[in-house]
Motif scaffolding. Structure first.
Motif, PDB file in Angstrom:
ATOM      1  N   PRO A 255       5.305  -2.999  -4.284  1.00 35.78           N
ATOM      2  CA  PRO A 255       4.161  -2.076  -4.183  1.00 35.78           C
ATOM      3  C   PRO A 255       3.090  -2.312  -5.245  1.00 35.78           C
ATOM      4  CG  PRO A 255       6.230  -0.891  -3.928  1.00 35.78           C
ATOM      5  CD  PRO A 255       6.586  -2.289  -4.354  1.00 35.78           C
TER       6      PRO A 255
ATOM      7  N   VAL B  53       1.226   4.746  -0.546  1.00 35.92           N
ATOM      8  CA  VAL B  53       2.546   4.121  -0.629  1.00 35.92           C
ATOM      9  C   VAL B  53       3.563   5.232  -0.893  1.00 35.92           C
ATOM     10  CG1 VAL B  53       3.979   2.444  -1.841  1.00 35.92           C
ATOM     11  CG2 VAL B  53       1.533   2.008  -1.535  1.00 35.92           C
TER      12      VAL B  53
ATOM     13  N   LEU C 197       4.130   2.676   3.855  1.00 34.08           N
ATOM     14  CA  LEU C 197       2.820   3.290   3.656  1.00 34.08           C
ATOM     15  C   LEU C 197       2.570   4.270   4.799  1.00 34.08           C
ATOM     16  CD1 LEU C 197       2.523   0.016   2.819  1.00 34.08           C
ATOM     17  CD2 LEU C 197       0.317   0.885   2.015  1.00 34.08           C
ATOM     18  N   TYR C 198       1.870   5.342   4.503  1.00 32.95           N
ATOM     19  CA  TYR C 198       1.585   6.360   5.511  1.00 32.95           C
ATOM     20  C   TYR C 198       0.201   6.940   5.252  1.00 32.95           C
ATOM     21  CZ  TYR C 198       2.520   9.751   1.834  1.00 32.95           C
ATOM     22  OH  TYR C 198       2.469  10.478   0.669  1.00 32.95           O
TER      23      TYR C 198
ATOM     24  N   CYS D 141      11.069   4.543  -0.924  1.00 30.03           N
ATOM     25  CA  CYS D 141      11.060   3.129  -0.528  1.00 30.03           C
ATOM     26  C   CYS D 141      12.404   2.467  -0.849  1.00 30.03           C
ATOM     27  CB  CYS D 141       9.933   2.389  -1.253  1.00 30.03           C
ATOM     28  SG  CYS D 141       8.264   2.896  -0.752  1.00 30.03           S
TER      29      CYS D 141
ATOM     30  N   CYS E  37      -5.639   0.287  -0.217  1.00 32.48           N
ATOM     31  CA  CYS E  37      -5.239   0.317   1.195  1.00 32.48           C
ATOM     32  C   CYS E  37      -5.962   1.452   1.900  1.00 32.48           C
ATOM     33  CB  CYS E  37      -3.720   0.480   1.339  1.00 32.48           C
ATOM     34  SG  CYS E  37      -3.026   1.863   0.391  1.00 32.48           S
TER      35      CYS E  37
ATOM     36  N   THR F 297       8.952  -1.185   1.827  1.00 28.89           N
ATOM     37  CA  THR F 297       7.719  -0.687   1.210  1.00 28.89           C
ATOM     38  C   THR F 297       6.931   0.022   2.315  1.00 28.89           C
ATOM     39  OG1 THR F 297       7.668  -2.436  -0.452  1.00 28.89           O
ATOM     40  CG2 THR F 297       5.584  -1.329   0.025  1.00 28.89           C
TER      41      THR F 297
ATOM     42  N   LEU G 219      -4.636   5.622   2.834  1.00 32.37           N
ATOM     43  CA  LEU G 219      -3.225   5.291   3.023  1.00 32.37           C
ATOM     44  C   LEU G 219      -2.524   5.457   1.682  1.00 32.37           C
ATOM     45  CD1 LEU G 219      -2.716   2.102   5.251  1.00 32.37           C
ATOM     46  CD2 LEU G 219      -1.954   4.421   5.715  1.00 32.37           C
TER      47      LEU G 219
ATOM     48  N   ILE H 160      -4.341  -3.493   3.949  1.00 28.48           N
ATOM     49  CA  ILE H 160      -4.002  -3.488   2.533  1.00 28.48           C
ATOM     50  C   ILE H 160      -4.734  -4.657   1.874  1.00 28.48           C
ATOM     51  CG2 ILE H 160      -1.755  -2.350   2.714  1.00 28.48           C
ATOM     52  CD1 ILE H 160      -0.442  -5.083   2.704  1.00 28.48           C
TER      53      ILE H 160
END
Length: 529
Positions: free
Chosen positions: A99, A184, A198-199, A190, A105, A196, A182, A389
């Motif tokens: 990360p 992490v 992301l949302y 994670c 991102c 890893t 976004l 990203i």
């Protein structure tokens, strides 16, 4: 640290049986729907365990597979959608990306254009919203959303050559694409998923609207204008004023027509129809075109001579119609209007001049009345989500931009459609003679003196019979009401009108559903978080 190598940025879904994270089909972003109050916290808690990811799998709206008729609800439905991604190294075993290598991102929502394979981006420039701008090709679709990070428009390997190419070929407009954040997932999440992750929240509603010159683009087409101006302003089309020509009328023109001794039977009926059409034309000039306040259209009308008054007198048509508006539209009781002796015949040149002036006048009117086009209007459009990203490089070069594939296309549910949660309940108060004193006013209206006197000095019957007297000035008043009682009155009136309109729409079985409340539920006191 992993060296420079290709990066996989793809959707992440979850096995419903084991809770195991796994890449989405076709690597498309995965969309999950949440109806929790604290939906982000609940989502992260479920991500951190196998049992939680099993529950999370049930909220997935699509996992990259072909999703026909996918429709996302809005926050007004108390639903929220998250796009879920994973970042991995495109090497043997596909280890997860560190990360710390993610410099920044985000995600974008793009509208699908009319042409296959084309999409449109919501663009801004210098704080001014330009709206949906088509992306010409794959290169534009994969460029950095931030114009400051795009580099040269025509890469040539040397700054002077790139500047020369831009001066010769023209630099593209530096539009900035609207980006949502976004995030992490926390390190422990994670680590538990060994991915890893992301949302980000997928925006499906926005008050952002087109501004500047782009907001003034709404205009009537020429054929629409000609249709609205017909038949009074059509080339070589005669309009008859038989029965009403050269006669004077007031706001009571209907009674005056019927009292006219020269009209009876069919002639009276035709005269009534001609006068109503004339009044309709005036209302259209005022409401659609604001014709008598718009200098250009007023001037175009005044170029047409009208036979008005004693023969052979002629006056500018715009001035004549402005006097008619005071009677037939504004309904001033102290005004009368003398109808023209005949309606002028217009040439094709006259009509063209009027249409051009009407186009400008109506555009001004539309700009003042129509709401500006917002980001997600209209609701029938289809959209897709893409994430990106920027990954730090080991060689010191600028971060590498990595895009995800686009999500499955989706529509956005209109605000009036049903969501997944039950409707919001509004409790109406029980009103009895014993408890009516409990409902004290909890909202107050400041009422101007003339409005208060208008209401207090007239009966409801006076308004229905058009005999109500205007309220005189005086003291302003404060009138207090009880909101629950107002709501109860509105519910009763609504029920009456729903039943009346049911004769037209037959909607009552669908829009009003009444069921008895279970006694235990009715007796349960309200709970608060």
């Amino acid at each position: 640290m992993v060296g420079d190598h290709p990066i996989l940025f793809r959707g992440l879904t979850f096995d419903a049986g084991s809770g195991r994270p796994m890449p989405a089909t076709d690597h498309r972003p995965v969309l999950v729907e949440r109806t929790d109050e604290d939906f982000v916290q609940a989502f992260l808690e479920e991500l951190g365990s196998d049992e939680g990811r099993k529950r999370l799998a049930r909220t997935v709206r699509n996992a990259g597979e072909r999703a026909q008729g996918l429709k996302l609800h809005q926050p007004v439905h108390r639903s929220f959608h998250l796009a879920v991604f994973e970042a991995a190294c495109d090497t043997f075993g596909e280890p997860r990306l560190d990360p710390s290598r993610i410099e920044s991102c985000g995600l974008v929502v793009r509208r699908l254009g009319a042409s296959a394979g084309r999409s449109e981006s919501w663009m801004k420039r210098g704080g001014e919203v330009r709206g949906w701008v088509p992306l010409a090709d794959a290169r534009e679709q994969d460029r950095d959303p931030n114009p400051a990070r795009r580099g040269a428009a025509y890469p040539a390997g040397h700054p002077e050559l790139e500047a020369l190419l831009e001066n010769t070929l023209g630099a593209p407009e530096p539009l900035e694409e609207s980006v949502s954040l976004l995030f992490v997932a926390p390190p422990h999440v994670c680590a538990a998923a060994r991915r890893t992750i992301l949302y980000g929240l997928v925006p499906v509603s926005s008050s952002e609207a087109v501004s500047g010159e782009a907001a003034q683009a709404t205009r009537y087409e020429e054929d629409e204008l000609r249709e609205m101006l017909a038949p009074y302003f059509s080339a070589n089309t005669g309009v008859s004023l038989e029965g009403v020509a050269n006669k004077r009328y007031s706001i009571r023109y209907a009674d005056e027509l019927r009292a006219d001794p020269t009209l009876s039977g069919g002639a009276l009926s035709q005269a009534e129809q001609r006068l109503e059409q004339f009044a309709l034309m005036l209302r259209k000039l005022v409401s659609v075109f604001n014709a008598f306040e718009h200098a250009g259209l007023r001037a175009a009308l005044n170029r047409i001579p009208c036979e008005h008054g004693a023969a052979p007198q002629k006056r500018p048509l715009g001035d004549v119609l402005a006097e008619a508006v005071e009677v037939f539209v504004l309904e001033k009781p102290d005004k009368t209007f003398l109808m023209p002796r005949s309606w002028p015949r217009l040439s094709a040149s006259d009509v063209s001049t009027l249409v051009r002036a009407a186009s400008d006048a109506s555009a001004t009117r539309l700009g003042s009345l129509l709401p500006r086009r917002r980001r997600f209007d209209p609701s029938s459009d289809r959209y897709e989500v893409r994430g990106f990203i920027r990954v730090r490089r080991d060689d010191g070069c600028p971060p590498a931009l990595v895009w995800s594939a686009p999500s499955q296309p989706f529509e956005i549910a209109a605000w009036y459609e049903n969501g997944k949660l039950p409707p919001v309940q509004v409790a109406l108060p029980p009103v009895t003679p014993s408890n009516v004193k409990k409902f004290l006013p909890n909202v107050a209206f400041q009422v101007p003196g003339n409005i208060f006197n208008l209401i207090s000095s007239n009966k409801p019957k006076d308004f229905l019979e058009q005999k109500a007297r205007q309220g005189a000035g005086g003291l302003d008043w404060i009138c207090g009401f009880n909101i629950p009682i107002i709501t109860l009155c509105a519910f009763i009136v609504l029920s009456i009108f729903l039943a009346l309109f049911n004769l037209l729409f037959w909607w009552l079985p669908f829009i009003k559903i009444c069921i008895p409340l279970p006694r235990r539920a009715a007796a349960r006191p309200p709970s608060f978080p």
